[in-house]
Design an enzyme around this catalytic site. Sequence first.
Site, PDB file in Angstrom:
ATOM      1  N   SER A 418       0.643   8.303  -1.359  1.00 47.74           N
ATOM      2  CA  SER A 418       1.570   7.512  -2.161  1.00 47.74           C
ATOM      3  C   SER A 418       2.201   6.405  -1.306  1.00 47.74           C
ATOM      4  CB  SER A 418       2.631   8.439  -2.778  1.00 47.74           C
ATOM      5  OG  SER A 418       3.411   7.761  -3.718  1.00 47.74           O
ATOM      6  N   ASP A 609      -2.620   7.632 -12.601  1.00 47.46           N
ATOM      7  CA  ASP A 609      -2.579   9.053 -12.210  1.00 47.46           C
ATOM      8  C   ASP A 609      -1.243   9.702 -12.526  1.00 47.46           C
ATOM      9  OD1 ASP A 609      -0.855   7.973 -10.354  1.00 47.46           O
ATOM     10  OD2 ASP A 609      -2.042   8.529  -8.593  1.00 47.46           O
ATOM     11  N   HIS A 648      -1.402  12.349  -9.626  1.00 48.60           N
ATOM     12  CA  HIS A 648      -0.854  11.816  -8.378  1.00 48.60           C
ATOM     13  C   HIS A 648      -0.633  12.887  -7.312  1.00 48.60           C
ATOM     14  CE1 HIS A 648       1.043   8.605  -6.101  1.00 48.60           C
ATOM     15  NE2 HIS A 648       2.094   9.373  -5.866  1.00 48.60           N
TER      16      HIS A 648
END
Length: 688
Positions: A418, A609, A648
């Site tokens: 991320s 996602d 994610h």
Amino acid sequence: MKTRQNKYSIRKFSVGASSILIAALLFMGGGSAQAAEQQQDKGTVENSTTQSIGDENEKLSEQQSTQNKNVNEKSNVDSITENESLHNETPKNEDLIQQQKDSQNDNKSESVVEQNKENEAFVKKHSEEKPQQEQVELEKHASENNQTLHSKAAQSNEDVKTKPSQLDNTTAQQEDSQKENLSKQDTQSSKTTDLLRATGQNQSKDSQSTEEVNKEVKNDTQQVTAKNDDDKVETFNLNSKEEPLKVDKQANPTTDKDKSSKNDKGSHDGLANLESNAVATTNKQSKQQVSEKNEDQTNKSAKQKQYKNNDPIILVHGFNGFTDDINPSVLTHYWGGDKMNIRQDLEENGYEAYEASISAFGSNYDRAVELYYYIKGGRVDYGAAHAAKYGHERYGKTYEGVYKDWKPGQKIHLVGHSMGGQTIRQLEELLRHGNPEEVEYQKQHGGEISPLFQGGHDNMVSSITTLGTPHNGTHASDLLGNEAIVRQLAYDVGKMYGNKDSRVDFGLEHWGLKQKPNESYIQYVKRVQNSKLWKSKDSGLHDLTRDGATDLNRKTSLNPNIVYKTYTGESTHKTLAGKQKADLNMFLPFTITGNLIGKAKEKEWRENDGLVSVISSQHPFNQKYVEATDKNQKGVWQVTPTKHDWDHVDFVGQDSTDTKRTRDELQQFWHGLADDLVQSEQLTSTNK
């Protein structure tokens, strides 16, 4: 040296009862004679090994010592000089001389000597247990006179050189004395018949017991010796530190001294036989302790890590990420969740890896500086110019450092999830080019400047890998991240967990979001409320927007010596209206943002996602990219195929409710990633 063949001649032995011993020696096996010969060569080093044999031989030796102790005392005194000259003639004569000299020290009374001599003569001639009795005698003499053996051997060698004529004279005397004593034996045999009947049965039982014990000890001794022959150098070094006088340590110097005898099976077995029949003077557990100690030390040596990767792997968490020691109790383990510990699993499978601990809500710039000190070690210096510009403290926490020798030529792999992917790009840029603002500020105001801001530290990163990174920002931050309600929520959370009794660390202490020791909670709340953080662009909330990401893209560039790779997931499906809707297995907290991004005006941004659009995760818009293949490339973003039904947090295993994403699948993904990093070192290692 080669083992000599033992030859016997009746003409080479002296007068007296020594001929009785010769007759007994003829019944002994060649293995014992060879063992005695090697025992003479090894000297006190090999004799020391007899002290580690079991308690059984000691008891048996004491029972028979009264019968065999003083054999041939009278004849030994008469013929000791002549026998010394024959010491190096044959191995059998060496044993005879030693036995004659040793028995001289134990002579207590002449009458006892005569009686024992008669008993022993008859037993040696007629009893089937003669070899065992002679071996017991050898045991006693070996343990009592091992220190004088070498000196006597040297003296006998000198006598052979200086007085060769003694050999002929002694040979003649031995021939005459042999004939005389053979007739004497016949007359003495009748006197000892009754004694033999009384003691023969006990001697037979003792001999049988001795033989069984000796076989067992012999096998143990041979196993220890064989083990040390294979690892002679290593075992010797280990034992020399703590076990100065045990079997393992003795075997190795002897092996080095006479390598040819090690390959001679007969000689080796003979030596083991002599050791097994020696008198035990210590607890037999000593040998077992040596073996156990060697095994433990070997295991310790085997545990030394040989990593598959030359360059350590640094795992960098994203926004709202924590390590286990400072995270809120409601959050699961970042790297692996409840499924597995990714870093630990990599370590167990041969990959050196570390979990970075940096600010959860800080800006990419502040996090990159913290990451530098996490790896290198030291007190965080955000820079004087940067601190003055944004209104927070210049210095932060102090890190011990996981790779203190990190410098040009000593590379690392950076893996960011991320926002962590943006952070590692920012760090690499600072290493190469530094911070011109800090350099200029230092010139004007003086003072210290961190080496990180000076630049010129290329060739310190081997690869950069990103997982679900918003390289171009995310609509989630555009639409929600900078809303007043979101900032208020962040303020409330920081206020609650920033008190001095909380272990939670958001990494915003340099912003004042940590209660001071002498500060009341009311004072702390007011200070947090007035912090410039909530309106600053030096925060994670701003850097995750598309504007903040675009600004980072302009400030960073591709390094031609680094391997770049991105991994992307999606967990939405297209509706009849052309929108993207969150899948049923998407991580529940992300369904709101996933559906929000799925309604974006730009169609190419809708597939996502749950937090990041696919198009944003693949590569920065302003930097070169290619589709990833089995062959790695440097200086270009290698985009891997999008992983469908991966949201994610599936890259880090945080969604424990998702049954489609299993632990085995997660483990396989990370093993493949780590193996790819190792392969990339073939491209980057030439730059070290």
